[in-house]
Design a protein around this motif. Structure first.
Motif, PDB file in Angstrom:
ATOM      1  N   THR A   1       3.695  -4.372 -11.069  1.00 36.63           N
ATOM      2  CA  THR A   1       2.518  -3.940 -10.321  1.00 36.63           C
ATOM      3  C   THR A   1       2.570  -4.363  -8.859  1.00 36.63           C
TER       4      THR A   1
ATOM      5  N   ASP B   1       3.690  -2.537  -6.174  1.00 36.16           N
ATOM      6  CA  ASP B   1       3.161  -1.458  -5.327  1.00 36.16           C
ATOM      7  C   ASP B   1       1.752  -1.099  -5.759  1.00 36.16           C
ATOM      8  N   GLY B   2       0.853  -1.049  -4.779  1.00 35.04           N
ATOM      9  CA  GLY B   2      -0.532  -0.751  -5.084  1.00 35.04           C
ATOM     10  C   GLY B   2      -1.366  -1.988  -5.292  1.00 35.04           C
ATOM     11  N   LYS B   3      -0.793  -3.168  -4.994  1.00 32.78           N
ATOM     12  CA  LYS B   3      -1.535  -4.420  -5.162  1.00 32.78           C
ATOM     13  C   LYS B   3      -1.478  -5.250  -3.886  1.00 32.78           C
TER      14      LYS B   3
ATOM     15  N   CYS C   1      -2.876   5.517  -1.308  1.00 31.24           N
ATOM     16  CA  CYS C   1      -3.166   6.028  -2.659  1.00 31.24           C
ATOM     17  C   CYS C   1      -3.983   5.030  -3.470  1.00 31.24           C
ATOM     18  N   ASN C   2      -5.154   5.429  -3.878  1.00 33.67           N
ATOM     19  CA  ASN C   2      -5.942   4.728  -4.914  1.00 33.67           C
ATOM     20  C   ASN C   2      -6.391   3.308  -4.582  1.00 33.67           C
ATOM     21  N   GLU C   3      -5.495   2.485  -4.019  1.00 36.91           N
ATOM     22  CA  GLU C   3      -5.856   1.086  -3.795  1.00 36.91           C
ATOM     23  C   GLU C   3      -6.825   0.882  -2.628  1.00 36.91           C
TER      24      GLU C   3
ATOM     25  N   LEU D   1       0.834  -1.199   0.000  1.00 39.20           N
ATOM     26  CA  LEU D   1       0.000   0.000   0.000  1.00 39.20           C
ATOM     27  C   LEU D   1       0.869   1.250   0.000  1.00 39.20           C
ATOM     28  N   ARG D   2       0.698   2.079  -0.997  1.00 39.01           N
ATOM     29  CA  ARG D   2       1.484   3.311  -1.116  1.00 39.01           C
ATOM     30  C   ARG D   2       0.935   4.357  -0.142  1.00 39.01           C
TER      31      ARG D   2
END
Length: 301
Positions: A297, A299-301, A203-205, A182-183
């Motif tokens: 992918t 980061d954010g996954k 961020c976003n996720e 998770l960023r």
């Protein structure tokens, strides 16, 4: 053919044999070892539409820059069992690695690179991206709030790092058998029944992480990655996007001469795909290694 080449070809009935060698050229026709092509990509382009094709890979590490598509009736075989490797990574030119001595960190290798990366291979091992706590250790979070989409940790656990350092990082949280990278978007002070906490948002996720069936549980294991502030242990590396340099802290036994650094580039080495009414068949890989692929992918996954 030499005796060894006869042995390789034995048992195959082929309409075409193509050779791939690191010393070859893609302007060649691939019909013999002395006229080998340089890449598997080119060899597959030369494959005949009819009959069986044998592609022979010479010894060495064959960099696959773009995914190679393989059709029906193709055998890709290592000329010598297990000695040909299809790799998704660029090998760093040793001449581009500079060793320096830092007052705090000791020996540091600097490698210029102009694209953001989240992976590095050192020799045959997966490199350790700068992290806190160091490899082999984890922290335990306080709680996860799915409504507010935030994670709370004990303030004492991150007291050694500024909010700025943490906001540049990635929090890796273990959720049962998976890990979410998770960023970090923001860090804020908080309290609960007298406990000093830090609240993290991402961020976003957020929507995926906080809405799925596998929820982040209180006291789940976590650690941080990807801040230069965490770069403190031998075997760790960090990519500084602001100056486009990879920093690596080598082990005592590692020298530039005896170490191979690889930068992952290609995620999928081989694509074998048919279509309705024309399924693929008779595709064989024999004695070939598949190594050093990228995962862009993480980061954010």
């Amino acid at each position: 053919y030499t005796e060894s080449q006869r042995n390789v070809l034995h048992g195959f009935i082929v309409s075409k044999a193509l050779y791939v060698s690191l010393e070859g050229s893609d302007s060649n026709d691939g019909s013999s070892p002395t006229s080998a092509v340089k890449t598997l990509q080119r060899a597959t382009q030369l494959v005949a539409e009819e009959g069986n094709t044998l592609i022979l890979l010479a010894d060495g590490e064959h960099f696959v820059e773009e995914t190679v598509s393989v059709g029906s009736n193709v055998t890709v075989k290592s000329l010598n069992e297990g000695q040909a490797t299809l790799s998704g990574s660029k090998v760093v030119d040793k001449k581009k690695i500079t060793e320096k001595t830092d007052a705090t960190l000791g020996r540091v290798w600097e490698i210029p690179y102009d694209e953001k990366i989240n992976q590095l291979y050192i020799n045959t091992s997966y490199g350790i991206r700068a992290r806190y706590p160091d490899a082999g250790q984890d922290l335990r979070l306080f709680n996860a709030d799915e409504t507010m989409q935030k994670i709370s940790v004990f303030a004492d656990d991150v007291a050694g790092y500024s909010a700025a350092a943490l906001q540049e990082s990635v929090m890796a949280v273990t959720v049962q058998w998976a890990t979410s990278y998770l960023r970090v978007k923001s860090v804020a002070d908080a309290t609960y029944n007298g406990l000093a906490l830090k609240n993290f948002t991402f961020c976003n996720e957020d929507s995926t992480v906080f809405s799925r069936a596998l929820q982040i549980s209180p006291r789940a294991a976590y650690h941080f990655e990807n801040s230069k502030a965490f770069l403190n242990a031998k075997g760790e590396w960090f990519y500084d996007e602001s100056v486009q340099i990879i920093y690596y802290l080598p082990y005592d036994s590692e020298t530039i001469e005896n170490t191979t650094v690889r930068i992952p580039v290609t995620e999928t080495l081989i694509s074998v795909k048919g279509q309705s009414g024309a399924k693929l068949q008779n595709v064989t890989f024999d004695g070939v290694n598949f190594m050093y692929t990228a995962n862009k992918t993480v980061d954010g996954k």
